[in-house]
Scaffold this motif. Sequence first.
Motif, PDB file in Angstrom:
ATOM      1  N   TRP A   1       0.864  -1.195   0.000  1.00  0.00           N
ATOM      2  CA  TRP A   1       0.000   0.000   0.000  1.00  0.00           C
ATOM      3  C   TRP A   1       0.892   1.234   0.000  1.00  0.00           C
ATOM      4  CZ3 TRP A   1      -0.868  -4.467   2.607  1.00  0.00           C
ATOM      5  CH2 TRP A   1      -2.045  -5.156   2.280  1.00  0.00           C
ATOM      6  N   ALA A   2       1.808   1.256  -0.988  1.00  0.00           N
ATOM      7  CA  ALA A   2       2.751   2.365  -1.158  1.00  0.00           C
ATOM      8  C   ALA A   2       3.733   2.443   0.011  1.00  0.00           C
ATOM      9  CB  ALA A   2       2.022   3.690  -1.333  1.00  0.00           C
TER      10      ALA A   2
ATOM     11  N   GLU B   1      -4.578   0.334 -14.222  1.00  0.00           N
ATOM     12  CA  GLU B   1      -4.238   1.628 -13.639  1.00  0.00           C
ATOM     13  C   GLU B   1      -5.510   2.319 -13.190  1.00  0.00           C
ATOM     14  OE1 GLU B   1      -2.048   3.598 -16.723  1.00  0.00           O
ATOM     15  OE2 GLU B   1      -0.158   2.650 -16.156  1.00  0.00           O
TER      16      GLU B   1
ATOM     17  N   ASP C   1      -7.165   5.573 -10.117  1.00  0.00           N
ATOM     18  CA  ASP C   1      -6.865   6.720  -9.261  1.00  0.00           C
ATOM     19  C   ASP C   1      -7.375   6.470  -7.851  1.00  0.00           C
ATOM     20  OD1 ASP C   1      -9.622   7.143  -9.329  1.00  0.00           O
ATOM     21  OD2 ASP C   1      -9.501   8.741 -10.809  1.00  0.00           O
ATOM     22  N   ALA C   2      -7.052   7.369  -6.941  1.00  0.00           N
ATOM     23  CA  ALA C   2      -7.402   7.176  -5.538  1.00  0.00           C
ATOM     24  C   ALA C   2      -8.912   7.156  -5.327  1.00  0.00           C
ATOM     25  CB  ALA C   2      -6.755   8.276  -4.693  1.00  0.00           C
TER      26      ALA C   2
ATOM     27  N   ILE D   1      -0.962  -2.398  -4.868  1.00  0.00           N
ATOM     28  CA  ILE D   1      -0.327  -1.248  -5.520  1.00  0.00           C
ATOM     29  C   ILE D   1       1.091  -1.606  -5.950  1.00  0.00           C
ATOM     30  CG2 ILE D   1       0.518   1.099  -5.171  1.00  0.00           C
ATOM     31  CD1 ILE D   1      -1.846   1.552  -3.288  1.00  0.00           C
TER      32      ILE D   1
ATOM     33  N   GLU E   1       2.802   0.835  -8.112  1.00  0.00           N
ATOM     34  CA  GLU E   1       3.495   2.118  -8.239  1.00  0.00           C
ATOM     35  C   GLU E   1       2.521   3.271  -8.045  1.00  0.00           C
ATOM     36  OE1 GLU E   1       6.142   4.590 -11.592  1.00  0.00           O
ATOM     37  OE2 GLU E   1       5.177   2.675 -12.102  1.00  0.00           O
ATOM     38  N   GLU E   2       2.959   4.293  -7.306  1.00  0.00           N
ATOM     39  CA  GLU E   2       2.221   5.548  -7.183  1.00  0.00           C
ATOM     40  C   GLU E   2       2.738   6.527  -8.234  1.00  0.00           C
ATOM     41  OE1 GLU E   2       0.691   6.861  -2.875  1.00  0.00           O
ATOM     42  OE2 GLU E   2       2.863   6.664  -3.006  1.00  0.00           O
TER      43      GLU E   2
ATOM     44  N   ASN F   1       2.360  10.550  -9.461  1.00  0.00           N
ATOM     45  CA  ASN F   1       1.860  11.889  -9.167  1.00  0.00           C
ATOM     46  C   ASN F   1       1.996  12.754 -10.424  1.00  0.00           C
ATOM     47  OD1 ASN F   1       1.152  14.388  -8.216  1.00  0.00           O
ATOM     48  ND2 ASN F   1       2.684  14.472  -6.588  1.00  0.00           N
TER      49      ASN F   1
ATOM     50  N   TRP G   1      -3.092  11.943  -8.180  1.00  0.00           N
ATOM     51  CA  TRP G   1      -2.474  10.665  -7.840  1.00  0.00           C
ATOM     52  C   TRP G   1      -3.132   9.516  -8.587  1.00  0.00           C
ATOM     53  CZ3 TRP G   1       1.987  10.126  -5.314  1.00  0.00           C
ATOM     54  CH2 TRP G   1       2.448  11.218  -4.580  1.00  0.00           C
TER      55      TRP G   1
ATOM     56  N   TYR H   1      -2.494   5.146  -9.642  1.00  0.00           N
ATOM     57  CA  TYR H   1      -1.855   3.931  -9.137  1.00  0.00           C
ATOM     58  C   TYR H   1      -1.830   2.862 -10.222  1.00  0.00           C
ATOM     59  CZ  TYR H   1      -2.779   6.253  -4.715  1.00  0.00           C
ATOM     60  OH  TYR H   1      -2.825   7.182  -3.694  1.00  0.00           O
ATOM     61  N   ARG H   2      -0.683   2.241 -10.337  1.00  0.00           N
ATOM     62  CA  ARG H   2      -0.561   1.060 -11.197  1.00  0.00           C
ATOM     63  C   ARG H   2      -0.676  -0.156 -10.296  1.00  0.00           C
ATOM     64  NH1 ARG H   2       3.734   2.428 -13.820  1.00  0.00           N
ATOM     65  NH2 ARG H   2       2.517   3.298 -15.532  1.00  0.00           N
TER      66      ARG H   2
END
Length: 271
Positions: free
Chosen positions: A10-11, A61, A63-64, A89, A91-92, A94, A99, A101-102
Amino acid sequence: MKEWYNGYNWAGTSVYNPFDLLLLFQKREFRPYWFETGTPPFLIDLLTRRQAWLPELGQLETDAELLSTFEVDNIATEALMFQAGYLTIDEEINLDGNWFYRLRYPNREVFQSLHASLLNAWTPQGQPVTRQRMSLYRLLLANDFSGLQALFTAFFAGIPHDWYRNNPIAQYEGYYASVFYSHFAALGLDVRLEDATSHGRIDMAVLFNGQVYLFEFKVVELVPEGKALQQIRERGYAEKYRARGEPIHLIGVEFSRERRSVVGFEVERGY
Protein backbone atom coordinates in the motif's frame (compact mmCIF):
# COMPACT_ATOMS: atom_id res chain seq x y z
CA MET A 1 8.12 -18.19 0.49
CA LYS A 2 8.49 -14.62 -0.73
CA GLU A 3 7.36 -15.58 -4.24
CA TRP A 4 4.26 -17.36 -2.98
CA TYR A 5 3.00 -15.16 -0.14
CA ASN A 6 4.72 -11.76 -0.02
CA GLY A 7 3.92 -8.73 -2.18
CA TYR A 8 0.95 -6.92 -0.63
CA ASN A 9 1.79 -3.25 -0.85
CA TRP A 10 0.00 0.00 0.00
CA ALA A 11 2.75 2.36 -1.16
CA GLY A 12 5.13 1.22 1.58
CA THR A 13 6.98 -1.94 2.56
CA SER A 14 5.64 -5.16 1.06
CA VAL A 15 4.08 -7.56 3.56
CA TYR A 16 3.28 -11.26 3.71
CA ASN A 17 -0.18 -12.78 3.99
CA PRO A 18 -0.15 -13.97 7.65
CA PHE A 19 -2.90 -16.52 7.09
CA ASP A 20 -0.76 -18.28 4.48
CA LEU A 21 2.35 -18.21 6.63
CA LEU A 22 0.65 -19.80 9.63
CA LEU A 23 -0.65 -22.67 7.51
CA LEU A 24 2.68 -23.03 5.70
CA PHE A 25 4.52 -23.44 9.01
CA GLN A 26 1.90 -25.91 10.19
CA LYS A 27 1.64 -28.06 7.04
CA ARG A 28 5.14 -27.54 5.54
CA GLU A 29 3.71 -27.33 2.04
CA PHE A 30 3.22 -24.47 -0.41
CA ARG A 31 -0.45 -24.21 -1.29
CA PRO A 32 -2.92 -21.38 -2.03
CA TYR A 33 -4.40 -21.50 1.51
CA TRP A 34 -5.92 -18.01 1.52
CA PHE A 35 -7.31 -18.31 -1.97
CA GLU A 36 -8.94 -21.67 -1.28
CA THR A 37 -10.81 -20.33 1.75
CA GLY A 38 -11.53 -16.75 0.73
CA THR A 39 -12.37 -16.48 -2.96
CA PRO A 40 -15.96 -15.28 -3.44
CA PRO A 41 -17.77 -16.89 -6.39
CA PHE A 42 -19.23 -13.50 -7.30
CA LEU A 43 -15.75 -12.23 -8.28
CA ILE A 44 -15.39 -15.00 -10.86
CA ASP A 45 -18.96 -14.37 -12.02
CA LEU A 46 -18.35 -10.63 -12.33
CA LEU A 47 -15.17 -11.05 -14.37
CA THR A 48 -17.08 -13.47 -16.59
CA ARG A 49 -20.06 -11.15 -17.09
CA ARG A 50 -17.78 -8.23 -17.91
CA GLN A 51 -15.81 -10.36 -20.37
CA ALA A 52 -12.59 -9.35 -18.65
CA TRP A 53 -9.48 -9.32 -20.83
CA LEU A 54 -7.46 -11.58 -18.57
CA PRO A 55 -3.96 -10.59 -19.75
CA GLU A 56 -4.74 -7.01 -18.65
CA LEU A 57 -5.93 -7.73 -15.11
CA GLY A 58 -2.49 -7.60 -13.53
CA GLN A 59 -1.59 -4.29 -15.22
CA LEU A 60 -4.58 -2.08 -14.43
CA GLU A 61 -4.24 1.63 -13.64
CA THR A 62 -6.60 3.71 -11.55
CA ASP A 63 -6.86 6.72 -9.26
CA ALA A 64 -7.40 7.18 -5.54
CA GLU A 65 -11.08 8.05 -5.90
CA LEU A 66 -11.88 4.89 -7.81
CA LEU A 67 -10.02 2.69 -5.34
CA SER A 68 -12.17 4.03 -2.51
CA THR A 69 -15.46 3.26 -4.28
CA PHE A 70 -17.82 1.02 -2.31
CA GLU A 71 -20.91 0.91 -4.54
CA VAL A 72 -21.17 -2.83 -5.00
CA ASP A 73 -23.56 -2.67 -7.96
CA ASN A 74 -21.38 -0.24 -9.91
CA ILE A 75 -17.90 -0.90 -8.59
CA ALA A 76 -15.12 -0.95 -11.18
CA THR A 77 -13.29 -4.21 -11.73
CA GLU A 78 -9.96 -2.83 -10.57
CA ALA A 79 -11.48 -1.33 -7.40
CA LEU A 80 -13.20 -4.59 -6.47
CA MET A 81 -10.07 -6.67 -7.02
CA PHE A 82 -7.96 -4.21 -5.03
CA GLN A 83 -10.36 -4.09 -2.08
CA ALA A 84 -10.73 -7.88 -2.05
CA GLY A 85 -6.96 -8.41 -2.03
CA TYR A 86 -6.48 -9.80 -5.55
CA LEU A 87 -4.55 -6.74 -6.72
CA THR A 88 -2.18 -4.49 -4.82
CA ILE A 89 -0.33 -1.25 -5.52
CA ASP A 90 2.71 -1.57 -7.74
CA GLU A 91 3.50 2.12 -8.24
CA GLU A 92 2.22 5.55 -7.18
CA ILE A 93 2.19 8.18 -9.93
CA ASN A 94 1.86 11.89 -9.17
CA LEU A 95 0.86 13.96 -12.20
CA ASP A 96 0.77 17.60 -11.10
CA GLY A 97 -1.01 16.80 -7.84
CA ASN A 98 -3.21 14.08 -9.30
CA TRP A 99 -2.47 10.67 -7.84
CA PHE A 100 -2.74 7.53 -9.91
CA TYR A 101 -1.85 3.93 -9.14
CA ARG A 102 -0.56 1.06 -11.20
CA LEU A 103 -1.82 -2.25 -9.82
CA ARG A 104 -0.42 -5.79 -9.96
CA TYR A 105 -0.99 -9.24 -8.56
CA PRO A 106 0.60 -9.46 -5.10
CA ASN A 107 2.19 -12.89 -5.45
CA ARG A 108 2.17 -16.29 -7.09
CA GLU A 109 -0.68 -17.61 -4.94
CA VAL A 110 -3.14 -15.04 -6.25
CA PHE A 111 -1.82 -14.98 -9.83
CA GLN A 112 -1.83 -18.75 -10.24
CA SER A 113 -5.01 -19.57 -8.34
CA LEU A 114 -7.16 -16.81 -9.83
CA HIS A 115 -6.37 -17.92 -13.36
CA ALA A 116 -6.95 -21.56 -12.51
CA SER A 117 -10.42 -20.62 -11.22
CA LEU A 118 -11.18 -18.49 -14.27
CA LEU A 119 -9.97 -21.22 -16.60
CA ASN A 120 -12.35 -23.67 -14.96
CA ALA A 121 -15.21 -21.18 -15.18
CA TRP A 122 -14.52 -20.26 -18.79
CA THR A 123 -14.51 -23.79 -20.16
CA PRO A 124 -17.48 -26.16 -20.26
CA GLN A 125 -17.91 -28.82 -17.63
CA GLY A 126 -16.37 -32.07 -18.69
CA GLN A 127 -13.27 -30.54 -20.28
CA PRO A 128 -10.16 -32.13 -18.68
CA VAL A 129 -8.68 -28.76 -17.62
CA THR A 130 -6.42 -30.20 -14.91
CA ARG A 131 -5.03 -32.82 -17.27
CA GLN A 132 -4.52 -30.13 -19.91
CA ARG A 133 -2.37 -28.11 -17.51
CA MET A 134 -0.28 -31.14 -16.56
CA SER A 135 0.24 -31.95 -20.24
CA LEU A 136 1.21 -28.35 -21.00
CA TYR A 137 3.94 -28.43 -18.34
CA ARG A 138 5.41 -31.68 -19.68
CA LEU A 139 5.28 -30.50 -23.29
CA LEU A 140 7.13 -27.31 -22.40
CA LEU A 141 9.81 -29.28 -20.57
CA ALA A 142 10.34 -31.31 -23.73
CA ASN A 143 9.96 -28.35 -26.13
CA ASP A 144 7.38 -30.45 -27.93
CA PHE A 145 5.75 -27.78 -30.10
CA SER A 146 3.77 -30.26 -32.19
CA GLY A 147 2.33 -31.53 -28.95
CA LEU A 148 1.49 -27.97 -27.86
CA GLN A 149 -0.35 -27.37 -31.10
CA ALA A 150 -2.28 -30.62 -30.74
CA LEU A 151 -3.09 -29.83 -27.10
CA PHE A 152 -4.68 -26.44 -27.76
CA THR A 153 -6.31 -27.48 -31.03
CA ALA A 154 -8.00 -30.38 -29.26
CA PHE A 155 -8.97 -28.16 -26.33
CA PHE A 156 -10.90 -25.63 -28.43
CA ALA A 157 -12.26 -28.30 -30.78
CA GLY A 158 -13.68 -30.13 -27.78
CA ILE A 159 -15.90 -27.22 -26.73
CA PRO A 160 -19.46 -27.98 -27.92
CA HIS A 161 -21.08 -25.56 -30.34
CA ASP A 162 -24.05 -25.08 -27.99
CA TRP A 163 -21.70 -23.90 -25.25
CA TYR A 164 -20.32 -21.18 -27.52
CA ARG A 165 -23.84 -20.17 -28.50
CA ASN A 166 -25.17 -20.02 -24.93
CA ASN A 167 -22.18 -18.34 -23.26
CA PRO A 168 -21.48 -14.70 -24.15
CA ILE A 169 -17.94 -14.96 -22.71
CA ALA A 170 -17.02 -17.36 -25.54
CA GLN A 171 -18.32 -15.04 -28.23
CA TYR A 172 -15.79 -12.22 -27.92
CA GLU A 173 -12.43 -12.37 -29.63
CA GLY A 174 -10.38 -11.97 -26.47
CA TYR A 175 -11.76 -15.26 -25.17
CA TYR A 176 -9.34 -17.35 -27.23
CA ALA A 177 -6.17 -15.58 -26.11
CA SER A 178 -7.46 -15.27 -22.52
CA VAL A 179 -8.03 -19.01 -22.18
CA PHE A 180 -4.73 -19.80 -23.92
CA TYR A 181 -2.89 -17.46 -21.57
CA SER A 182 -4.68 -18.80 -18.48
CA HIS A 183 -3.30 -22.29 -19.08
CA PHE A 184 0.21 -20.89 -18.55
CA ALA A 185 -0.77 -18.55 -15.71
CA ALA A 186 -2.56 -21.35 -13.85
CA LEU A 187 0.78 -23.20 -13.69
CA GLY A 188 2.39 -20.22 -11.98
CA LEU A 189 4.92 -19.74 -14.79
CA ASP A 190 6.78 -16.48 -15.40
CA VAL A 191 4.36 -14.99 -17.93
CA ARG A 192 4.88 -11.44 -19.21
CA LEU A 193 2.06 -9.76 -21.12
CA GLU A 194 2.07 -6.87 -23.53
CA ASP A 195 5.81 -6.62 -22.91
CA ALA A 196 7.01 -3.37 -24.47
CA THR A 197 9.91 -3.28 -26.92
CA SER A 198 11.23 -0.48 -29.12
CA HIS A 199 9.09 -1.79 -32.01
CA GLY A 200 5.85 -2.72 -30.30
CA ARG A 201 4.45 -5.02 -27.64
CA ILE A 202 4.84 -8.77 -27.38
CA ASP A 203 1.46 -10.40 -26.74
CA MET A 204 2.92 -12.96 -24.35
CA ALA A 205 6.40 -13.98 -23.24
CA VAL A 206 6.94 -17.11 -21.13
CA LEU A 207 10.25 -17.68 -19.33
CA PHE A 208 10.58 -21.30 -18.28
CA ASN A 209 13.28 -23.94 -17.84
CA GLY A 210 16.05 -21.75 -19.25
CA GLN A 211 14.03 -21.01 -22.39
CA VAL A 212 12.16 -17.99 -23.74
CA TYR A 213 8.87 -18.45 -25.58
CA LEU A 214 7.41 -15.45 -27.45
CA PHE A 215 3.77 -15.68 -28.51
CA GLU A 216 1.75 -13.51 -30.87
CA PHE A 217 -2.00 -14.08 -31.26
CA LYS A 218 -4.22 -13.24 -34.24
CA VAL A 219 -7.90 -13.88 -34.94
CA VAL A 220 -8.69 -14.72 -38.57
CA GLU A 221 -11.94 -15.52 -40.36
CA LEU A 222 -11.33 -19.10 -41.46
CA VAL A 223 -7.82 -19.98 -42.64
CA PRO A 224 -4.38 -19.09 -41.23
CA GLU A 225 -2.65 -16.08 -42.74
CA GLY A 226 0.81 -16.42 -41.18
CA LYS A 227 0.75 -12.86 -39.84
CA ALA A 228 1.31 -13.74 -36.17
CA LEU A 229 4.78 -15.24 -36.60
CA GLN A 230 5.58 -12.67 -39.28
CA GLN A 231 4.93 -9.84 -36.84
CA ILE A 232 7.30 -11.31 -34.23
CA ARG A 233 10.05 -11.54 -36.84
CA GLU A 234 9.51 -8.18 -38.51
CA ARG A 235 9.37 -6.22 -35.26
CA GLY A 236 12.40 -7.93 -33.76
CA TYR A 237 10.66 -8.87 -30.53
CA ALA A 238 13.37 -11.41 -29.70
CA GLU A 239 16.07 -8.75 -29.41
CA LYS A 240 14.84 -7.73 -25.97
CA TYR A 241 15.71 -11.19 -24.64
CA ARG A 242 19.05 -11.77 -26.40
CA ALA A 243 21.09 -10.74 -23.36
CA ARG A 244 19.66 -13.66 -21.36
CA GLY A 245 21.74 -16.04 -23.48
CA GLU A 246 18.87 -18.55 -23.60
CA PRO A 247 17.19 -20.26 -26.55
CA ILE A 248 14.32 -18.11 -27.88
CA HIS A 249 11.32 -19.70 -29.59
CA LEU A 250 8.90 -17.66 -31.71
CA ILE A 251 5.30 -18.91 -31.80
CA GLY A 252 2.51 -17.43 -33.90
CA VAL A 253 -0.99 -18.62 -32.99
CA GLU A 254 -4.05 -17.92 -35.12
CA PHE A 255 -7.62 -18.53 -34.01
CA SER A 256 -10.47 -18.88 -36.50
CA ARG A 257 -13.54 -16.82 -35.72
CA GLU A 258 -15.59 -19.08 -37.97
CA ARG A 259 -14.30 -22.46 -36.80
CA ARG A 260 -13.75 -21.42 -33.16
CA SER A 261 -10.45 -23.21 -32.97
CA VAL A 262 -6.70 -22.92 -33.45
CA VAL A 263 -6.04 -22.98 -37.21
CA GLY A 264 -2.47 -21.69 -37.26
CA PHE A 265 0.45 -22.59 -35.02
CA GLU A 266 3.80 -21.64 -36.53
CA VAL A 267 7.05 -22.07 -34.62
CA GLU A 268 10.60 -20.91 -35.19
CA ARG A 269 12.82 -22.73 -32.72
CA GLY A 270 16.00 -21.35 -31.20
CA TYR A 271 15.70 -18.04 -33.03
